[in-house]
Design a protein around this motif. Structure first.
Motif, PDB file in Angstrom:
ATOM      1  N   GLY A  42       0.813  -1.208   0.000  1.00 32.34           N
ATOM      2  CA  GLY A  42       0.000   0.000   0.000  1.00 32.34           C
ATOM      3  C   GLY A  42       0.852   1.266   0.000  1.00 32.34           C
ATOM      4  N   TYR A  43       2.141   1.104  -0.232  1.00 33.77           N
ATOM      5  CA  TYR A  43       3.100   2.204  -0.447  1.00 33.77           C
ATOM      6  C   TYR A  43       3.438   3.008   0.811  1.00 33.77           C
ATOM      7  CZ  TYR A  43       1.692   1.299  -5.294  1.00 33.77           C
ATOM      8  OH  TYR A  43       1.392   0.702  -6.495  1.00 33.77           O
ATOM      9  N   GLY A  88       1.978  -3.494   7.691  1.00 37.10           N
ATOM     10  CA  GLY A  88       2.144  -3.820   6.278  1.00 37.10           C
ATOM     11  C   GLY A  88       0.941  -4.576   5.737  1.00 37.10           C
ATOM     12  N   GLN A  89       0.427  -5.501   6.526  1.00 41.54           N
ATOM     13  CA  GLN A  89      -0.757  -6.250   6.095  1.00 41.54           C
ATOM     14  C   GLN A  89      -1.971  -5.333   6.002  1.00 41.54           C
ATOM     15  OE1 GLN A  89      -1.163  -9.647   5.146  1.00 41.54           O
ATOM     16  NE2 GLN A  89       1.015  -9.254   4.933  1.00 41.54           N
ATOM     17  N   ILE A  90      -2.129  -4.463   6.974  1.00 42.15           N
ATOM     18  CA  ILE A  90      -3.308  -3.594   6.990  1.00 42.15           C
ATOM     19  C   ILE A  90      -3.250  -2.596   5.832  1.00 42.15           C
ATOM     20  CG2 ILE A  90      -4.551  -1.847   8.333  1.00 42.15           C
ATOM     21  CD1 ILE A  90      -3.656  -3.400  10.871  1.00 42.15           C
ATOM     22  N   HIS A  91      -2.075  -2.036   5.613  1.00 43.33           N
ATOM     23  CA  HIS A  91      -1.948  -1.095   4.486  1.00 43.33           C
ATOM     24  C   HIS A  91      -2.193  -1.796   3.156  1.00 43.33           C
ATOM     25  CE1 HIS A  91       0.840   1.595   7.113  1.00 43.33           C
ATOM     26  NE2 HIS A  91      -0.390   2.031   7.142  1.00 43.33           N
ATOM     27  N   GLY A  92      -1.573  -2.954   3.002  1.00 46.37           N
ATOM     28  CA  GLY A  92      -1.695  -3.660   1.726  1.00 46.37           C
ATOM     29  C   GLY A  92      -3.121  -4.131   1.477  1.00 46.37           C
ATOM     30  N   GLY A  93      -3.755  -4.665   2.508  1.00 51.42           N
ATOM     31  CA  GLY A  93      -5.131  -5.124   2.361  1.00 51.42           C
ATOM     32  C   GLY A  93      -6.070  -3.973   2.076  1.00 51.42           C
ATOM     33  N   SER A  94      -5.875  -2.878   2.769  1.00 50.97           N
ATOM     34  CA  SER A  94      -6.726  -1.704   2.550  1.00 50.97           C
ATOM     35  C   SER A  94      -6.594  -1.220   1.109  1.00 50.97           C
ATOM     36  CB  SER A  94      -6.317  -0.563   3.491  1.00 50.97           C
ATOM     37  OG  SER A  94      -6.454  -0.947   4.841  1.00 50.97           O
TER      38      SER A  94
END
Lengths: 166, 301, 801
Positions: A148-149, C700-706
């Motif tokens: 998510g950067y 990292g998981q929360i950002h990527g999943g979001s």
């Protein structure tokens, strides 16, 4: 055909190159440098970003023959390149962006990482203290599917700050 | 497959004459995709990337001669003063990596209706310099696009450069994509005010089989500005004019439905972009610059 | 409403975080340096002396009979070593599948989707293989295409699998239904009569793709014993092997698998892609064979997220209490079973969301169609439901004149609450708190794009540097959503993992070696395994063995389960190693030093200490002293979470899920209402993770999943034409968010321990993918007043055009 160019400061030669082959394929499959990644091979992801005579490009969109006589920098040479640029004597050290990506949690699956590192390093070379908007525009050609950067931005800020403190 | 890499322009022209089916290759941002995916297997690739002339920009008071392989990044960084519309368009091309390699020559060679440079070239009134061993042709850009991904080049011709007059009035470019970066245009619109000739020119991308101008819209707006003395006064132009101009631009479209957008949306978006770019352009217009003839060198936006 | 969640630490944690790199710390990835130097070997990077390159010829049609295949010209192509078709398959088993073996390794007399593999070519260069594949002549007779519910369930519909004998065949209403799961509780019809307000809606979710960056790749190397070694990027080595071996006609032990570097997965590597193909070619040619999909092939070569049509009816009393839910969820499973049954189970059991509804009448089913096969993707059945029930919550709030967050909180599931399946939630369920957290966060400043004096920062505006607006017609909206996801494998599946742990002295230092078959796909499972070993064994140095099939199965890296299950297995094995060590030590010292017999002992900070912290001996010294008798301490053992139960086929009742995880989002968007372009300004998330084993990886998981949820909201969709062909198999037209599309994402992490789970942790990976999408849509609805029943949103949907 034969293609000769310099990669990470070393002169390289590849024989029997098919004329339609990309620089990316030659790096990965003929020169043993698979660090530049093959995610899309259509210039839409940036994971194969290398510097061609100093300029960040998608290696998948450079025909191998076009690299003849040029200087290519890949992620494998980034640490040495950064060290020589800064005049640091210590070998075997990661470059500031590599270090920052590691520390900031910017690496997950890591497939986008090599391209992002080359692009981010070049950004900081041109613009040592970029604004967030400048970082985003400069890295908009590098897709990441895991992070998510957010941590990538953290890493570039961290690398910039680190360089600023030196 | 054969890979030709001429070192100079004359050599390139000779090669193209000898191999009329050779596919010119510069930034590679279109051709390499087709090669990587096996969609195209030309017998000959003609690599133009080593030819220094094609990377040169020559500025004279009356024209910018933009080498066909000058990358978009340089247009953004160095030419925004004289080619503001093209510089804005160039900033929206692909990614930084693509802008470092891709060029206006490539956009013209591919002649995709979605090419980002086309609307700006149309609005600015660019001329394509096509050259072969037989000689040079100067093709007005609106005559260059002959069909979907087809252009006016003869089979022995290569694009040497694009000639554009330095902007003497405001120029704008606007592009709708389905993402905020690295996106192919759903549709695009460019507008240039030419105070010297008291004309307005437009360019529309991705909303017809080829890039097109909106001649009726241009004529309408030019007439209003002329007859109302707006070029001299710089006064605000009534909003109804903007609406009519936008409607005429939308009417100039002949769009299709595809994965990137519907025909109806494209037509609508061109209308909105036409209205907004006109408003921005006029807000940036200064009557002082109007006296500055088109031939008068760099103006600013 | 102000709530103060408590940060709890489970009693059972033996460590207090003092070990460098132990549980609870943001330990560095063990593969981090390799990944930043370009030395990490992904599956597509593998090379072997004398290796061949192979490509797949795929069907251009979604549904056709294969009348003839002529490979003659391809075989004659210079440089070609091997061409294989269905007729060359060596075993009577020619099909494979995760849950049901119904997918042909190579199409026989029929192709059922666009892109189905038909033939294979191996040659000395990829271009040679591609050119030769183009010379294979396949004669097709096109068949009518089943592409949606009405064509699939028509009485005379072509049957995708007319002779199916799978376990679901008997209970489905039509042979083109893969699986159907009702969940019925209370009396929804009677409750509907008591409702003051009823809202109904039909919602649609498009086909999302995992779009991992590392394409499907692997290298198969023939072995001297007639077997094969396969180096591959996958999510579950042992499940791959179980499916591969029968098609090769080999016993499982002759198929040896090693995980190579995985460039992301997100569910898309749960099904096989090139595994069988590379092995077949390697066994045929006797040479190593490498396969690397290109991006187009990747889009055709793995399953996608099920597109869904969801019919929902909710009722509520005037004070905002839910009376009932009726819903029907129709998922498009595409041509083969893949994991559709489990997706159906999730969609049905989670259809009500994280809300208490006493009366439900739920039905979920998946169809067989000639569309691309759909299977696992992050969020798996729960994503589709969440999009619908969260839209319903907002509409219900509007009907009731209530604040949408308050309505949600009023009906929020809590610990001790009951799911529609009758399952009582026996661990924290802080749904109301999570919503409160994101709502209490200050809103990002308005008009961040306004640089003054009429200037505008394009990068902060909808449309970005496309220069489509300088602020004209830009309207802000704020939306909320919350979701519920099950963790781990459900419905009675024997969900376990295996860990082998060795403790020994290496160079005078105690070293723990951890070996599991868990697939590291980027999430940081390897980091966590090392952290657990450090915490449990009190050592600093942990060596992780590469994941392969010489150790027992770890289960899949999916369903948010690996930290829970493989983490649990590593902890369990470490605990046993510790006990063996301490037992040996007690036997040696108890006679002379009574404290060894009387005290409870632990390994901590490189020492054996009493649980009060009194050091007794260094671990290194202890290992040295025990070395003659015990050169090493090794344990390999399986560990499973508490069992679950299948759902009742008629009522859906049952203890189906071992754990739930929850996340809430608040999306702030700015919309250009005339062009229909959206800029997400901020996407705040709050999630309960039970215990943040590695806080940095959790973020990292929360950002990527979001972000994947944001993609599904605004741009990501595989477009399939009515004739069943994929229209956008490229990164040019299947768009995922760039850094300019992704906003700042502040995160609140709660750690409310689940006492049933190791360290109290809760699976993290999927929950943030659920609520992100509906939050963005809710924000756009608020900004525009449009109903927006479909995701992804396209500019057209926001306009009258």
């Amino acid at each position: 055909m034969r293609v000769t160019f310099t990669v990470n400061g070393r002169r390289c030669e590849a024989d029997d190159v098919w004329e339609g082959e990309s620089l990316l394929y030659v790096l990965r499959e003929r020169l043993g440098l698979p660090g530049s990644k093959n995610a899309c091979e259509q210039g839409e992801c940036g994971s194969c970003t290398v510097r061609l005579d100093g300029t960040p490009v998608c290696a998948c969109l450079v025909a191998a023959g076009q690299a003849e006589g040029s200087e290519v920098l890949t992620v494998e040479g980034l640490a040495d390149f950064a060290r020589q640029r800064s005049g640091e004597p210590e070998p075997d050290q990661l470059s500031p962006v590599q270090e920052a990506f590691n520390r900031a949690g910017a690496v997950q699956c890591g497939f986008c990482t090599p391209g992002l590192l080359v692009a981010a390093d070049e950004l900081l070379e041109r613009n040592p203290l970029p604004s967030d908007a400048e970082i985003r525009e400069a890295l908009a050609g590098n897709l990441c599917r895991c992070t998510g950067y957010e941590k990538i931005l953290d890493a570039v800020r961290l690398a910039a700050r680190g360089a600023g403190e030196e | 497959m054969e890979f030709l890499r001429p070192a100079g322009w004359e050599e390139a022209l000779a090669a193209k004459a000898e191999h009329p089916d050779a596919v010119p290759l510069a930034g590679g941002t279109d051709i390499m995709v087709e090669l990587n995916f096996g969609r195209r297997r030309p017998r000959t690739l003609l690599d133009l990337s080593a030819i220094s002339e094609l990377h040169a920009v020559e500025r004279t008071p009356s024209a910018v001669r933009l080498g066909a392989a000058v990358p978009y990044t340089r247009i953004v960084e160095d030419l925004a003063d004289v080619l503001p519309g093209l510089a804005m368009a160039s900033r929206t091309v692909g990614s930084p990596q693509i802008r470092n390699r891709g060029s206006v020559g490539g956009n013209l060679g591919s002649a995709s209706p979605a090419g980002d440079a086309h609307p700006a070239l149309l609005a600015a009134g660019a001329t394509v310099e096509a050259e072969s061993v037989r000689g040079t042709r100067h093709i007005p850009v609106e005559e260059f696009y002959t069909g979907v991904k087809r252009n006016a080049l003869a089979e022995d011709e290569l694009i040497r450069a694009v000639r554009v007059r330095p902007a003497a009035g405001p120029q704008q470019f606007s592009k709708v994509g389905t993402r905020n970066a690295m996106t192919i245009a759903v549709c695009a619109f460019a507008l240039a005010l030419h105070p010297g000739s008291r004309t307005v020119r437009s360019g529309i991308g991705s909303a017809a089989p080829t890039p097109v101008r909106a001649p009726e819209a241009e004529e309408f707006l030019g007439r209003v500005l002329d007859e109302g003395g707006y070029w001299e006064s710089g006064e605000p132009v009534p909003p109804l004019v903007a609406e009519e101009f936008a409607s005429l631009c939308a009417a100039a479209c002949d769009p299709i439905d595809d994965v990137r957008g519907s025909a109806a949306y494209r037509r609508h978006a061109v209308r909105v972009m036409a209205q907004r770019t006109w408003e921005w352009a006029w807000a940036g217009y200064r009557p002082g610059a109007a006296r500055n003839d088109d031939e008068g060198g760099a103006a600013c936006v | 409403m102000q709530t103060q969640p408590t940060r709890t630490r489970p009693e059972s944690t033996p460590a207090d975080g003092q070990h460098a790199g132990g549980v609870g710390e943001s330990a560095a990835r063990p593969d981090g340096t390799l990944k930043v130097t370009g030395e990490f070997a992904y599956a597509s990077d593998l090379w072997h002396e004398d290796m061949l390159w192979a490509v797949t010829l795929r069907s251009p049609h979604a549904h056709a009979r294969i009348l003839a295949v002529d490979v003659g010209e391809a075989l004659a192509h210079p440089g070609v070593q091997c061409v294989l078709t269905h007729d060359d398959l060596p075993s009577r088993t020619t099909v494979y599948g995760l849950e049901v073996a119904d997918t042909p390794a190579l199409a026989g007399d029929r192709v059922r989707y666009h892109g189905e593999p038909v033939a294979l070519v191996a040659a000395d260069h990829p271009e040679t293989a591609r050119s030769a594949a183009a010379k294979i002549r396949v004669e097709y007779e096109q068949l009518p295409v089943v592409h949606d519910e009405s064509t699939a369930l028509a009485t005379d519909a072509p049957l995708l699998h007319p002779d199916r004998t799978d376990g679901h065949a008997a209970h489905v209403p039509h042979p083109n239904v893969v699986h159907r799961q009702p969940v019925v509780r209370g009396d929804a019809a009677a409750a509907a009569a008591r409702a003051d307000v009823v809202v109904t809606g039909e919602y649609e979710v498009g086909m999302q793709d995992q779009a991992f960056l590392g394409p499907e790749s692997g290298l198969a190397v023939p072995a001297e014993d007639g077997g094969v070694e396969l180096y591959v990027a996958t999510q579950w080595l042992h499940a791959d092997r179980r499916q591969i071996a029968p098609v090769l006609g080999l016993p499982e032990e002759k198929v040896r698998m090693v995980l190579s570097g995985v460039g992301g997965a997100f569910g898309g590597r749960e099904d096989l892609s090139m595994q069988i193909h590379a092995c077949l070619l390697a066994l045929h040619t006797g040479r190593p064979v490498k396969m690397v999909y290109n991006r187009e092939e990747s889009f055709l070569g793995h399953v996608h997220r099920h597109p869904a049509v969801l019919h929902y009816e909710h009722g509520a009393t005037a004070d905002g209490r839910l009376t009932h839910l009726k819903c029907r969820i129709v998922l498009d499973g595409g041509a083969y079973t893949s994991s559709s049954p489990a997706v159906v189970g999730n969609a049905a059991s989670l259809a009500a969301g994280p809300y208490e509804v006493e009366n439900v009448d739920i039905e979920a089913l998946a169809l067989f169609t000639n569309n691309p096969p759909c299977g696992a993707m992050r969020g798996f059945g729960a994503v589709q439901a969440c999009f619908a029930y969260e839209a319903q919550m907002d509409r219900l709030a509007a009907e009731l004149g209530m604040d949408p967050v308050e309505l949600r909180q009023r009906n929020a599931l809590r610990q001790g609450g009951t799911m529609p399946t009758g399952q009582v939630v026996d661990s924290p369920a802080p749904v109301a708190e999570l919503l409160g957290r994101v709502r209490e966060r200050p809103l990002p400043p308005e008009r961040r794009w306004d640089t003054g004096a009429g200037g505008a920062e394009l990068r902060e505006l909808p449309g970005g540097v496309g220069n489509t607006t300088h602020g004209e017609d830009v309207v802000r909206g704020v939306g909320y959503a919350v979701g519920i996801k099950n963790v781990g494998f459900s419905e009675g599946f024997d969900d376990y993992s295996t860990a082998r742990v060795r403790l020994e002295l290496v160079g005078g230092e105690p070293v723990a070696t951890v070996h599991t078959a868990a697939a590291e796909v980027g999430q940081g499972g390897v980091t966590v395994q090392g952290q657990i070993a450090r915490t449990e064994l009190g050592v600093e140095r942990v060596v992780l063995q590469p994941a392969d099939t010489t150790v027992g199965s770890a289960g899949s890296t999916s369903a948010s389960r690996q930290t829970y299950v493989t983490g649990g297995a590593v902890r369990n094995a470490c605990t046993q190693v510790r006990e063996h060590l301490l037992d040996a030590a007690r036997r040696r010292y108890a006679a002379t030093e009574p404290v060894w017999a009387s005290a409870a002992l632990q390994l901590h900070g490189g020492k054996v200490t009493t649980t009060e912290g009194r050091p007794l001996v260094g671990i290194a010294q202890l290992l040295a002293e025990l070395h003659d008798e015990h050169p090493e301490f090794t344990v390999e053992s399986e560990w499973r979470h508490r069992p679950t139960q299948p759902f009742d086929p008629a009522t859906g009742q049952g203890f189906g899920h071992v754990q739930y995880s929850f996340a809430a989002h608040r999306a702030v968007v700015e919309v250009d209402t005339r062009l229909g372009l959206v800029k997400v300004v901020e996407l705040a998330c709050a999630q309960d993770v039970g215990k943040a084993v590695n806080p940095q990886a959790v973020l990292g998981q929360i950002h990527g999943g979001s972000t994947q949820g944001l993609g599904l909201a605004l741009m990501e969709e595989i477009l399939v034409g009515p004739e069943g062909t994929v229209r956008n198999p490229s990164f040019t037209d299947y768009l995922i968010p760039t850094v300019l599309d992704t906003p700042p994402m502040p995160v609140d992490v709660l750690e409310l321990a689940d006492d049933h789970a190791p360290y109290g942790l809760r699976g993290v990976g999927e929950a943030p993918t659920l609520s992100s999408t509906p939050a963005v849509l809710a924000a756009v609805r608020q900004a525009t007043g449009r109903a927006l029943r479909r995701t992804p949103l396209r500019p057209e949907h926001l306009l009258e055009v």
